[in-house]
Design a protein around this motif. Structure first.
Motif, PDB file in Angstrom:
ATOM      1  N   LYS A 167       0.842  -1.190   0.000  1.00  0.00           N
ATOM      2  CA  LYS A 167       0.000   0.000   0.000  1.00  0.00           C
ATOM      3  C   LYS A 167       0.879   1.242   0.000  1.00  0.00           C
ATOM      4  O   LYS A 167       1.845   1.339   0.749  1.00  0.00           O
ATOM      5  CB  LYS A 167      -0.910   0.008   1.228  1.00  0.00           C
ATOM      6  N   ARG A 168       0.536   2.163  -0.854  1.00  0.00           N
ATOM      7  CA  ARG A 168       1.287   3.412  -0.944  1.00  0.00           C
ATOM      8  C   ARG A 168       0.331   4.586  -0.843  1.00  0.00           C
ATOM      9  O   ARG A 168      -0.804   4.539  -1.325  1.00  0.00           O
ATOM     10  CB  ARG A 168       2.048   3.488  -2.267  1.00  0.00           C
ATOM     11  N   VAL A 169       0.814   5.643  -0.195  1.00  0.00           N
ATOM     12  CA  VAL A 169       0.018   6.856  -0.045  1.00  0.00           C
ATOM     13  C   VAL A 169       0.418   7.831  -1.133  1.00  0.00           C
ATOM     14  O   VAL A 169       1.603   8.134  -1.314  1.00  0.00           O
ATOM     15  CB  VAL A 169       0.231   7.495   1.347  1.00  0.00           C
ATOM     16  N   LEU A 170      -0.566   8.301  -1.886  1.00  0.00           N
ATOM     17  CA  LEU A 170      -0.323   9.243  -2.979  1.00  0.00           C
ATOM     18  C   LEU A 170      -0.873  10.607  -2.602  1.00  0.00           C
ATOM     19  O   LEU A 170      -2.030  10.734  -2.166  1.00  0.00           O
ATOM     20  CB  LEU A 170      -0.985   8.743  -4.266  1.00  0.00           C
ATOM     21  N   PHE A 171      -0.031  11.631  -2.731  1.00  0.00           N
ATOM     22  CA  PHE A 171      -0.447  12.995  -2.449  1.00  0.00           C
ATOM     23  C   PHE A 171      -0.763  13.707  -3.761  1.00  0.00           C
ATOM     24  O   PHE A 171      -0.019  13.584  -4.733  1.00  0.00           O
ATOM     25  CB  PHE A 171       0.662  13.751  -1.708  1.00  0.00           C
ATOM     26  N   ARG A 172      -1.842  14.416  -3.733  1.00  0.00           N
ATOM     27  CA  ARG A 172      -2.211  15.151  -4.943  1.00  0.00           C
ATOM     28  C   ARG A 172      -1.278  16.309  -5.208  1.00  0.00           C
ATOM     29  O   ARG A 172      -1.030  16.669  -6.360  1.00  0.00           O
ATOM     30  CB  ARG A 172      -3.653  15.662  -4.806  1.00  0.00           C
ATOM     31  N   SER A 173      -0.765  16.893  -4.149  1.00  0.00           N
ATOM     32  CA  SER A 173       0.168  18.010  -4.299  1.00  0.00           C
ATOM     33  C   SER A 173       1.580  17.539  -3.978  1.00  0.00           C
ATOM     34  O   SER A 173       1.805  16.827  -3.000  1.00  0.00           O
ATOM     35  CB  SER A 173      -0.225  19.154  -3.354  1.00  0.00           C
ATOM     36  N   ARG A 174       2.535  17.941  -4.786  1.00  0.00           N
ATOM     37  CA  ARG A 174       3.933  17.553  -4.553  1.00  0.00           C
ATOM     38  C   ARG A 174       4.534  18.284  -3.363  1.00  0.00           C
ATOM     39  O   ARG A 174       5.573  17.869  -2.830  1.00  0.00           O
ATOM     40  CB  ARG A 174       4.755  17.832  -5.816  1.00  0.00           C
ATOM     41  N   TRP A 175       3.906  19.389  -2.953  1.00  0.00           N
ATOM     42  CA  TRP A 175       4.446  20.163  -1.833  1.00  0.00           C
ATOM     43  C   TRP A 175       3.887  19.723  -0.485  1.00  0.00           C
ATOM     44  O   TRP A 175       4.449  20.064   0.550  1.00  0.00           O
ATOM     45  CB  TRP A 175       4.127  21.667  -2.030  1.00  0.00           C
ATOM     46  N   LEU A 176       2.764  18.991  -0.484  1.00  0.00           N
ATOM     47  CA  LEU A 176       2.145  18.597   0.777  1.00  0.00           C
ATOM     48  C   LEU A 176       3.059  17.728   1.651  1.00  0.00           C
ATOM     49  O   LEU A 176       3.148  17.967   2.867  1.00  0.00           O
ATOM     50  CB  LEU A 176       0.822  17.880   0.497  1.00  0.00           C
ATOM     51  N   PRO A 177       3.750  16.710   1.103  1.00  0.00           N
ATOM     52  CA  PRO A 177       4.660  15.927   1.966  1.00  0.00           C
ATOM     53  C   PRO A 177       5.743  16.776   2.622  1.00  0.00           C
ATOM     54  O   PRO A 177       6.066  16.584   3.795  1.00  0.00           O
ATOM     55  CB  PRO A 177       5.253  14.892   1.006  1.00  0.00           C
ATOM     56  N   TRP A 178       6.302  17.726   1.857  1.00  0.00           N
ATOM     57  CA  TRP A 178       7.345  18.579   2.426  1.00  0.00           C
ATOM     58  C   TRP A 178       6.780  19.510   3.486  1.00  0.00           C
ATOM     59  O   TRP A 178       7.454  19.801   4.486  1.00  0.00           O
ATOM     60  CB  TRP A 178       8.009  19.395   1.313  1.00  0.00           C
ATOM     61  N   MET A 179       5.551  19.971   3.311  1.00  0.00           N
ATOM     62  CA  MET A 179       4.931  20.818   4.322  1.00  0.00           C
ATOM     63  C   MET A 179       4.663  20.041   5.608  1.00  0.00           C
ATOM     64  O   MET A 179       4.795  20.585   6.719  1.00  0.00           O
ATOM     65  CB  MET A 179       3.618  21.398   3.775  1.00  0.00           C
ATOM     66  N   LEU A 180       4.295  18.763   5.477  1.00  0.00           N
ATOM     67  CA  LEU A 180       4.073  17.941   6.657  1.00  0.00           C
ATOM     68  C   LEU A 180       5.373  17.648   7.402  1.00  0.00           C
ATOM     69  O   LEU A 180       5.388  17.504   8.628  1.00  0.00           O
ATOM     70  CB  LEU A 180       3.388  16.626   6.257  1.00  0.00           C
ATOM     71  N   LEU A 181       6.462  17.543   6.661  1.00  0.00           N
ATOM     72  CA  LEU A 181       7.764  17.288   7.278  1.00  0.00           C
ATOM     73  C   LEU A 181       8.436  18.549   7.809  1.00  0.00           C
ATOM     74  O   LEU A 181       9.357  18.464   8.628  1.00  0.00           O
ATOM     75  CB  LEU A 181       8.708  16.624   6.265  1.00  0.00           C
ATOM     76  N   ALA A 182       7.984  19.701   7.342  1.00  0.00           N
ATOM     77  CA  ALA A 182       8.664  20.959   7.676  1.00  0.00           C
ATOM     78  C   ALA A 182       8.773  21.223   9.169  1.00  0.00           C
ATOM     79  O   ALA A 182       9.851  21.620   9.652  1.00  0.00           O
ATOM     80  CB  ALA A 182       7.955  22.120   6.971  1.00  0.00           C
ATOM     81  N   PRO A 183       7.717  21.031   9.994  1.00  0.00           N
ATOM     82  CA  PRO A 183       7.878  21.316  11.437  1.00  0.00           C
ATOM     83  C   PRO A 183       8.963  20.480  12.096  1.00  0.00           C
ATOM     84  O   PRO A 183       9.785  21.007  12.861  1.00  0.00           O
ATOM     85  CB  PRO A 183       6.484  20.993  12.000  1.00  0.00           C
ATOM     86  N   GLN A 184       8.990  19.166  11.798  1.00  0.00           N
ATOM     87  CA  GLN A 184       9.990  18.311  12.422  1.00  0.00           C
ATOM     88  C   GLN A 184      11.391  18.631  11.920  1.00  0.00           C
ATOM     89  O   GLN A 184      12.353  18.657  12.698  1.00  0.00           O
ATOM     90  CB  GLN A 184       9.657  16.843  12.139  1.00  0.00           C
ATOM     91  N   VAL A 185      11.507  18.888  10.625  1.00  0.00           N
ATOM     92  CA  VAL A 185      12.815  19.240  10.063  1.00  0.00           C
ATOM     93  C   VAL A 185      13.318  20.549  10.657  1.00  0.00           C
ATOM     94  O   VAL A 185      14.517  20.702  10.953  1.00  0.00           O
ATOM     95  CB  VAL A 185      12.731  19.326   8.525  1.00  0.00           C
ATOM     96  N   THR A 186      12.395  21.496  10.863  1.00  0.00           N
ATOM     97  CA  THR A 186      12.781  22.782  11.450  1.00  0.00           C
ATOM     98  C   THR A 186      13.299  22.605  12.873  1.00  0.00           C
ATOM     99  O   THR A 186      14.315  23.197  13.266  1.00  0.00           O
ATOM    100  CB  THR A 186      11.582  23.743  11.448  1.00  0.00           C
ATOM    101  N   VAL A 187      12.600  21.789  13.661  1.00  0.00           N
ATOM    102  CA  VAL A 187      13.029  21.540  15.043  1.00  0.00           C
ATOM    103  C   VAL A 187      14.407  20.879  15.071  1.00  0.00           C
ATOM    104  O   VAL A 187      15.289  21.270  15.860  1.00  0.00           O
ATOM    105  CB  VAL A 187      11.987  20.660  15.765  1.00  0.00           C
ATOM    106  N   ILE A 188      14.629  19.881  14.214  1.00  0.00           N
ATOM    107  CA  ILE A 188      15.922  19.198  14.178  1.00  0.00           C
ATOM    108  C   ILE A 188      17.031  20.150  13.751  1.00  0.00           C
ATOM    109  O   ILE A 188      18.129  20.151  14.312  1.00  0.00           O
ATOM    110  CB  ILE A 188      15.848  17.982  13.237  1.00  0.00           C
ATOM    111  N   ALA A 189      16.729  20.982  12.750  1.00  0.00           N
ATOM    112  CA  ALA A 189      17.748  21.908  12.249  1.00  0.00           C
ATOM    113  C   ALA A 189      18.118  22.953  13.288  1.00  0.00           C
ATOM    114  O   ALA A 189      19.298  23.279  13.478  1.00  0.00           O
ATOM    115  CB  ALA A 189      17.252  22.583  10.970  1.00  0.00           C
ATOM    116  N   VAL A 190      17.108  23.476  13.995  1.00  0.00           N
ATOM    117  CA  VAL A 190      17.356  24.560  14.955  1.00  0.00           C
ATOM    118  C   VAL A 190      18.020  24.047  16.227  1.00  0.00           C
ATOM    119  O   VAL A 190      18.945  24.669  16.752  1.00  0.00           O
ATOM    120  CB  VAL A 190      16.033  25.286  15.286  1.00  0.00           C
ATOM    121  N   PHE A 191      17.558  22.868  16.704  1.00  0.00           N
ATOM    122  CA  PHE A 191      18.025  22.396  18.011  1.00  0.00           C
ATOM    123  C   PHE A 191      19.105  21.318  17.918  1.00  0.00           C
ATOM    124  O   PHE A 191      19.615  20.901  18.963  1.00  0.00           O
ATOM    125  CB  PHE A 191      16.853  21.858  18.825  1.00  0.00           C
TER     126      PHE A 191
END
Length: 293
Positions: free
Chosen positions: A3-27
């Motif tokens: 089973k694979r999850v398909l996103f209609r928008s190519r930017w949605l996965p990156w937006m979902l990852l952005a908060p966690q990536v931001t926390v890791i990058a900053v801290f």
């Protein structure tokens, strides 16, 4: 079928990852980068003037006998904390899993230390084993044991190990308890019908099935011993007597904030980070091969 999850928008996965990536990058990545940069510099105590010195800070570290002694102390301390913490929590989880009456009370009682802050845990154990006020120290003296963690290196090491193990044992207990409860009871019952005793059932069935949990806790406890025990040591021995309980993470603080050696402290933090990363890689590369998923 996978089973694979398909996103209609190519930017949605990156937006979902952005908060966690931001926390890791900053801290994580930003402080790590700053530490690596400062490790090649010589700074005054206020950080107002800097001078590029290259690898001189690292060269000074590995010619310092006190720093090399911290390696030995950290290795002994981390091994004792990981081995005792995992062993005792596994034993308690096995016993608690067999209790029928009052099981909720015992499990709740064993989880209580997890709610205690590390600094508070250190103060509690310091008061109990204080050579002048401690109840436990008084009891030991009545038995002929001259306990004094302020003067005796062995007593000081034993104090911080006991405090660190007590603080972490609840965390280990929770995972072992969950692992034991996930083992099908039919396997244990079938082994009992075949004549296997409790000891044989544990080593032949339960412990192999707990190997993923044990491996996870081994990694977590090593990282805990290297980093999260700072508050316990600061509250109990502060690296003493002398520097006999000054593990690497506490020496980073002592040299950087107390002695004002910002460049040397940054170099120590880089070395400590490299050691923990190397240990984690070795554990996943070699120890994980013996894990049965």
């Amino acid at each position: 079928m996978e089973k694979r999850v398909l996103f209609r928008s190519r930017w949605l996965p990156w937006m979902l990852l952005a908060p966690q990536v931001t926390v890791i990058a900053v801290f994580f990545f930003w402080p790590a980068g700053q530490a690596m940069l400062q490790s090649f510099q010589l700074q005054d105590a206020f950080g107002l003037s800097t001078q590029w010195v290259g690898f001189d800070n690292f060269r000074d570290l590995f010619t310092d006998s006190a720093y090399l002694n911290s390696f030995k102390i950290t290795a002994l301390f981390s091994l004792l904390v990981a081995a005792l913490g995992i062993g005792l929590s596994l034993m308690l989880a096995v016993f608690a899993d067999r209790i029928i009456r009052g099981a909720l009370f015992y499990k709740t009682f064993l989880i209580v230390p997890y709610a205690v802050a590390p600094a508070v845990a250190g103060v509690l154990w310091l008061f109990m084993f204080s050579p002048t006020l401690g109840v436990v120290a008084y009891a030991l003296r009545s038995l002929g044991v001259d306990w004094n963690s302020l003067l005796n290196t062995g007593d000081a090491v034993a104090l911080i190990v006991m405090a660190a193990v007590w603080k972490q044992i609840s965390y280990n207990f929770l995972f072992f308890m969950a692992g034991l409860q996930s083992i099908p009871k039919s396997l244990i019952e079938a082994a009992a019908i075949d004549g296997a005793g409790p000891w044989r059932r544990f080593w032949s069935i339960q412990f192999p099935l707990l190997s993923p949990t044990t491996f996870f806790l081994l990694v977590i406890n090593m990282v805990y011993a290297f980093f999260d025990t700072f508050a316990i040591i600061d509250a109990t021995t502060r690296g003493g007597p002398g520097q006999d309980t000054m593990i690497l993470v506490y020496k980073v603080y002592n040299d950087g904030f107390k002695n004002g050696d910002l460049g040397g402290s940054a170099a120590q933090s880089v070395v400590l980070m490299a050691i923990v990363i190397a240990l984690t890689v070795v554990q996943f590369r070699y120890v994980e091969k013996k894990v049965q998923y």
